[in-house]
Design a protein around this motif. Structure first.
Motif, short mmCIF file in Angstrom:
data_model
loop_
_atom_site.label_atom_id
_atom_site.label_comp_id
_atom_site.label_asym_id
_atom_site.label_seq_id
_atom_site.Cartn_x
_atom_site.Cartn_y
_atom_site.Cartn_z
N ASN A 1 -1.82 -71.86 -3.86
CA ASN A 1 -2.34 -72.62 -2.73
C ASN A 1 -3.19 -71.74 -1.81
N ILE A 2 -4.12 -71.01 -2.44
CA ILE A 2 -5.05 -70.15 -1.69
C ILE A 2 -6.47 -70.48 -2.13
N ARG A 3 -7.44 -70.04 -1.35
CA ARG A 3 -8.85 -70.17 -1.70
C ARG A 3 -9.39 -68.78 -1.98
N MET A 4 -10.09 -68.64 -3.08
CA MET A 4 -10.69 -67.36 -3.44
C MET A 4 -12.18 -67.40 -3.09
N ASP A 5 -12.48 -67.81 -1.88
CA ASP A 5 -13.87 -68.00 -1.50
C ASP A 5 -14.50 -66.75 -0.89
N ASP A 6 -13.74 -65.71 -0.69
CA ASP A 6 -14.27 -64.49 -0.08
C ASP A 6 -14.46 -63.35 -1.08
N VAL A 7 -14.28 -63.63 -2.38
CA VAL A 7 -14.43 -62.62 -3.43
C VAL A 7 -15.04 -63.25 -4.67
N SER A 8 -15.45 -62.38 -5.58
CA SER A 8 -15.82 -62.85 -6.91
C SER A 8 -14.79 -62.24 -7.86
N PHE A 9 -14.54 -62.89 -8.95
CA PHE A 9 -13.51 -62.38 -9.85
C PHE A 9 -13.92 -61.03 -10.42
N ILE B 1 -9.24 -70.76 -10.96
CA ILE B 1 -8.87 -72.10 -10.51
C ILE B 1 -7.35 -72.25 -10.51
N ALA B 2 -6.70 -71.77 -11.56
CA ALA B 2 -5.24 -71.86 -11.65
C ALA B 2 -4.56 -71.05 -10.55
N ILE B 3 -5.12 -69.89 -10.22
CA ILE B 3 -4.56 -69.07 -9.14
C ILE B 3 -4.64 -69.83 -7.82
N GLU B 4 -5.80 -70.42 -7.56
CA GLU B 4 -5.96 -71.19 -6.32
C GLU B 4 -4.93 -72.31 -6.23
N GLU B 5 -4.72 -73.01 -7.33
CA GLU B 5 -3.78 -74.13 -7.34
C GLU B 5 -2.33 -73.66 -7.25
#
Length: 83
Positions: A56-64, A49-53
């Protein structure tokens, strides 16, 4: 943003869940997210969540779980920032 800036920001983010200052100081691109940083599943969620914020990216194409090291995360961020 250059790679070193990305790594420094990842260190800032890691401070949210990694409580040992020595671990944070020793963190490099080769640091394993689970064994070296000791991230729990909740810690990984906070970091994602912090990385996305922060970036300013979305991590919707991967899993951690797709990431093993800090460098893997930095590679992903670089790719997303260039897209």
């Amino acid at each position: 943003m250059n790679r070193q800036e990305i790594i420094e920001k990842l260190k800032e983010i890691a401070e949210l869940t990694v409580q040992d200052p020595a671990v944070l100081e020793a963190m490099t691109e080769a640091s394993d997210l689970n064994t070296d940083l000791g991230l729990s599943s909740v810690g990984i969620l906070y970091i994602a969540i912090a990385i996305e914020e922060m970036f300013n990216i979305r991590m919707d194409d991967v899993s951690f779980g797709d990431f093993k090291t800090v460098g893997d995360v930095a590679n992903y961020i670089e790719r997303k920032l260039k897209a």
